[in-house]
Scaffold this motif. Structure first.
Motif, PDB file in Angstrom:
ATOM      1  N   ASP A 267      10.031   7.366   6.193  1.00  0.00           N
ATOM      2  CA  ASP A 267       9.368   6.640   7.285  1.00  0.00           C
ATOM      3  C   ASP A 267       8.239   7.466   7.877  1.00  0.00           C
ATOM      4  N   ALA A 268       8.468   8.768   8.053  1.00  0.00           N
ATOM      5  CA  ALA A 268       7.434   9.628   8.638  1.00  0.00           C
ATOM      6  C   ALA A 268       6.209   9.704   7.740  1.00  0.00           C
ATOM      7  N   LEU A 269       6.419   9.815   6.423  1.00  0.00           N
ATOM      8  CA  LEU A 269       5.294   9.910   5.493  1.00  0.00           C
ATOM      9  C   LEU A 269       4.536   8.590   5.405  1.00  0.00           C
ATOM     10  N   VAL A 270       5.266   7.479   5.426  1.00  0.00           N
ATOM     11  CA  VAL A 270       4.607   6.163   5.398  1.00  0.00           C
ATOM     12  C   VAL A 270       3.801   5.950   6.673  1.00  0.00           C
ATOM     13  N   GLN A 271       4.372   6.300   7.822  1.00  0.00           N
ATOM     14  CA  GLN A 271       3.653   6.157   9.087  1.00  0.00           C
ATOM     15  C   GLN A 271       2.396   7.018   9.101  1.00  0.00           C
ATOM     16  N   TYR A 272       2.502   8.241   8.616  1.00  0.00           N
ATOM     17  CA  TYR A 272       1.324   9.123   8.539  1.00  0.00           C
ATOM     18  C   TYR A 272       0.254   8.490   7.666  1.00  0.00           C
ATOM     19  N   ASP A 273       0.680   7.924   6.543  1.00  0.00           N
ATOM     20  CA  ASP A 273      -0.260   7.303   5.622  1.00  0.00           C
ATOM     21  C   ASP A 273      -0.950   6.100   6.266  1.00  0.00           C
ATOM     22  N   TRP A 274      -0.176   5.272   6.986  1.00  0.00           N
ATOM     23  CA  TRP A 274      -0.758   4.114   7.667  1.00  0.00           C
ATOM     24  C   TRP A 274      -1.832   4.544   8.667  1.00  0.00           C
ATOM     25  N   ARG A 275      -1.578   5.633   9.366  1.00  0.00           N
ATOM     26  CA  ARG A 275      -2.542   6.073  10.396  1.00  0.00           C
ATOM     27  C   ARG A 275      -3.874   6.511   9.796  1.00  0.00           C
ATOM     28  N   HIS A 276      -3.901   6.771   8.491  1.00  0.00           N
ATOM     29  CA  HIS A 276      -5.134   7.240   7.857  1.00  0.00           C
ATOM     30  C   HIS A 276      -5.848   6.154   7.072  1.00  0.00           C
ATOM     31  N   GLY A 277      -5.306   4.932   7.105  1.00  0.00           N
ATOM     32  CA  GLY A 277      -6.008   3.827   6.479  1.00  0.00           C
ATOM     33  C   GLY A 277      -5.456   3.436   5.122  1.00  0.00           C
ATOM     34  N   TYR A 278      -5.963   2.310   4.610  1.00  0.00           N
ATOM     35  CA  TYR A 278      -5.468   1.715   3.363  1.00  0.00           C
ATOM     36  C   TYR A 278      -6.418   2.043   2.229  1.00  0.00           C
ATOM     37  N   ARG A 279      -5.862   2.611   1.154  1.00  0.00           N
ATOM     38  CA  ARG A 279      -6.688   3.043   0.021  1.00  0.00           C
ATOM     39  C   ARG A 279      -6.930   1.945  -1.002  1.00  0.00           C
ATOM     40  N   GLY A 280      -6.274   0.812  -0.834  1.00  0.00           N
ATOM     41  CA  GLY A 280      -6.518  -0.310  -1.724  1.00  0.00           C
ATOM     42  C   GLY A 280      -5.377  -0.551  -2.688  1.00  0.00           C
ATOM     43  N   PRO A 281      -5.485  -1.609  -3.522  1.00  0.00           N
ATOM     44  CA  PRO A 281      -4.409  -1.942  -4.458  1.00  0.00           C
ATOM     45  C   PRO A 281      -4.249  -0.883  -5.532  1.00  0.00           C
ATOM     46  N   GLU A 282      -3.069  -0.856  -6.132  1.00  0.00           N
ATOM     47  CA  GLU A 282      -2.831   0.082  -7.226  1.00  0.00           C
ATOM     48  C   GLU A 282      -3.549  -0.359  -8.498  1.00  0.00           C
ATOM     49  N   ARG A 283      -3.595  -1.665  -8.694  1.00  0.00           N
ATOM     50  CA  ARG A 283      -4.276  -2.229  -9.868  1.00  0.00           C
ATOM     51  C   ARG A 283      -4.820  -3.598  -9.507  1.00  0.00           C
ATOM     52  N   GLN A 284      -5.665  -4.116 -10.379  1.00  0.00           N
ATOM     53  CA  GLN A 284      -6.163  -5.486 -10.252  1.00  0.00           C
ATOM     54  C   GLN A 284      -6.041  -6.139 -11.618  1.00  0.00           C
ATOM     55  N   VAL A 285      -5.393  -7.304 -11.682  1.00  0.00           N
ATOM     56  CA  VAL A 285      -5.234  -8.021 -12.946  1.00  0.00           C
ATOM     57  C   VAL A 285      -5.811  -9.421 -12.816  1.00  0.00           C
ATOM     58  N   ASP A 286      -6.083 -10.030 -13.953  1.00  0.00           N
ATOM     59  CA  ASP A 286      -6.562 -11.407 -14.005  1.00  0.00           C
ATOM     60  C   ASP A 286      -5.350 -12.322 -14.052  1.00  0.00           C
ATOM     61  N   LEU A 287      -5.183 -13.144 -13.018  1.00  0.00           N
ATOM     62  CA  LEU A 287      -4.011 -14.013 -12.951  1.00  0.00           C
ATOM     63  C   LEU A 287      -3.959 -14.997 -14.117  1.00  0.00           C
ATOM     64  N   ALA A 288      -5.095 -15.267 -14.716  1.00  0.00           N
ATOM     65  CA  ALA A 288      -5.107 -16.183 -15.861  1.00  0.00           C
ATOM     66  C   ALA A 288      -4.299 -15.631 -17.027  1.00  0.00           C
ATOM     67  N   ASN A 289      -4.169 -14.296 -17.080  1.00  0.00           N
ATOM     68  CA  ASN A 289      -3.385 -13.668 -18.145  1.00  0.00           C
ATOM     69  C   ASN A 289      -1.891 -13.661 -17.829  1.00  0.00           C
TER      70      ASN A 289
END
Length: 303
Positions: free
Chosen positions: A33-55
């Motif tokens: 919880d402490a590490l996740v909270q610390y991470d939230w306070r520094h912002g969102y780095r984006g998705p891990e991956r991006q896929v085409d839903l058509a696939n």
């Protein structure tokens, strides 16, 4: 195995530890919880991956995609299916569908660097888009929150103060993600947490909690150990004059600790620290020792 050789596998030995299962679980959750909270306070780095839903046109294909991605520290992988004004629909690895509300998205200001974040999002599309593979955390109230595996790591050690036995020990965010145990293997500077050992050495030498030490600027010349001129300062940048030891310890005054170590002697302090399990070869033989400039693991022996 070192003690009993192969018999350790066959003779039915029982091993008892001082670890308490309930406290170990609490410690793991607290660190995560402490590490996740610390991470939230520094912002969102984006998705891990991006896929085409058509696939991945159906639930089976989406489920198979997600099952190849392990859950890390309780954070589940999820595929963004649809993004509304202030919510999103996602697929989970078990095939179920999750709704991510605005309360679970609005925290995600874009990460810029360790000291900066982007503006607060005004709509879900500022953060998510269909085809994103992200992480979700399930909250105690049953709702979901957008999450990400923290970039920072940590460790936690809990000991019984009377005998030093280990009650709980956590070596990182998720063992299956990284088997490097930061509680037993990662050496870091203890910083001000080393000061009590200096104060303890002073008390053993006859100083008292009421002994006065001058909290004032000082300059040391020590070209061999401290690269020439050293001007230690308090964290606040302020100086407070004559200070009792108990106040210096409570307020973590750097200059009080340095002057105290100068009075009792570095060699004496190092010799005294050995009774707590510190290796004298690892301790710096200069006044920076008072500020915790050595390197130790969180589970450095204390007995």
């Amino acid at each position: 195995v070192q003690r009993y050789a192969d018999a350790a596998y066959t003779d039915g030995y029982k091993v008892y530890t001082t670890i308490e299962a309930s406290r170990q679980k609490d410690a793991t959750n607290a660190l995560r919880d402490a590490l996740v909270q610390y991470d939230w306070r520094h912002g969102y780095r984006g998705p891990e991956r991006q896929v085409d839903l058509a696939n991945y046109p159906n639930i089976d294909a989406q489920e198979q995609l997600l099952q190849e991605i392990p859950t890390v520290g309780g954070l589940q992988p999820a595929l963004v299916l649809q993004v509304a004004e202030r919510s999103a629909k996602l697929r989970l690895a078990d095939g179920s569908e999750a709704t991510l509300g605005w309360d679970g998205i609005s925290w995600a200001r874009r990460y810029i660097d360790v000291n900066r974040r982007g503006p607060a999002p005004t709509k879900a599309a500022d953060v998510l888009k269909a085809g994103d593979i992200v992480r979700l955390q399930k909250l105690d109230d049953g709702h979901w929150k957008l999450a990400e595996v923290p970039a920072v790591e940590g460790a936690l050690v809990s000991l019984r103060p009377d005998d030093g036995s280990i009650v709980a020990l956590v070596g990182g965010f998720d063992y299956y993600r990284s088997k490097f145990n930061r509680a037993t293997q990662a050496e870091r500077q203890p910083g001000s947490s080393f000061k009590p050992f200096i104060y303890s050495a002073a008390l053993h030498k006859g100083y008292t909690a009421a002994t006065l030490i001058n909290d004032a600027p000082v300059v040391f010349q020590d070209s061999a150990g401290l690269e020439g001129t050293w001007r230690p300062e308090n964290y606040s940048g302020l100086f407070f004059g004559p200070t009792r030891l108990r106040v210096g310890l409570v307020d973590s005054r750097n200059l009080v600790a340095v002057r105290l170590l100068q009075r009792i002697g570095v060699d004496y302090a190092i010799q005294y620290a050995q009774r707590f399990g510190f290796d004298p070869k690892q301790l710096p033989h200069n006044l920076s020792l008072a500020l915790g400039s050595t390197s130790v693991t969180p589970l450095s022996k204390r007995w």
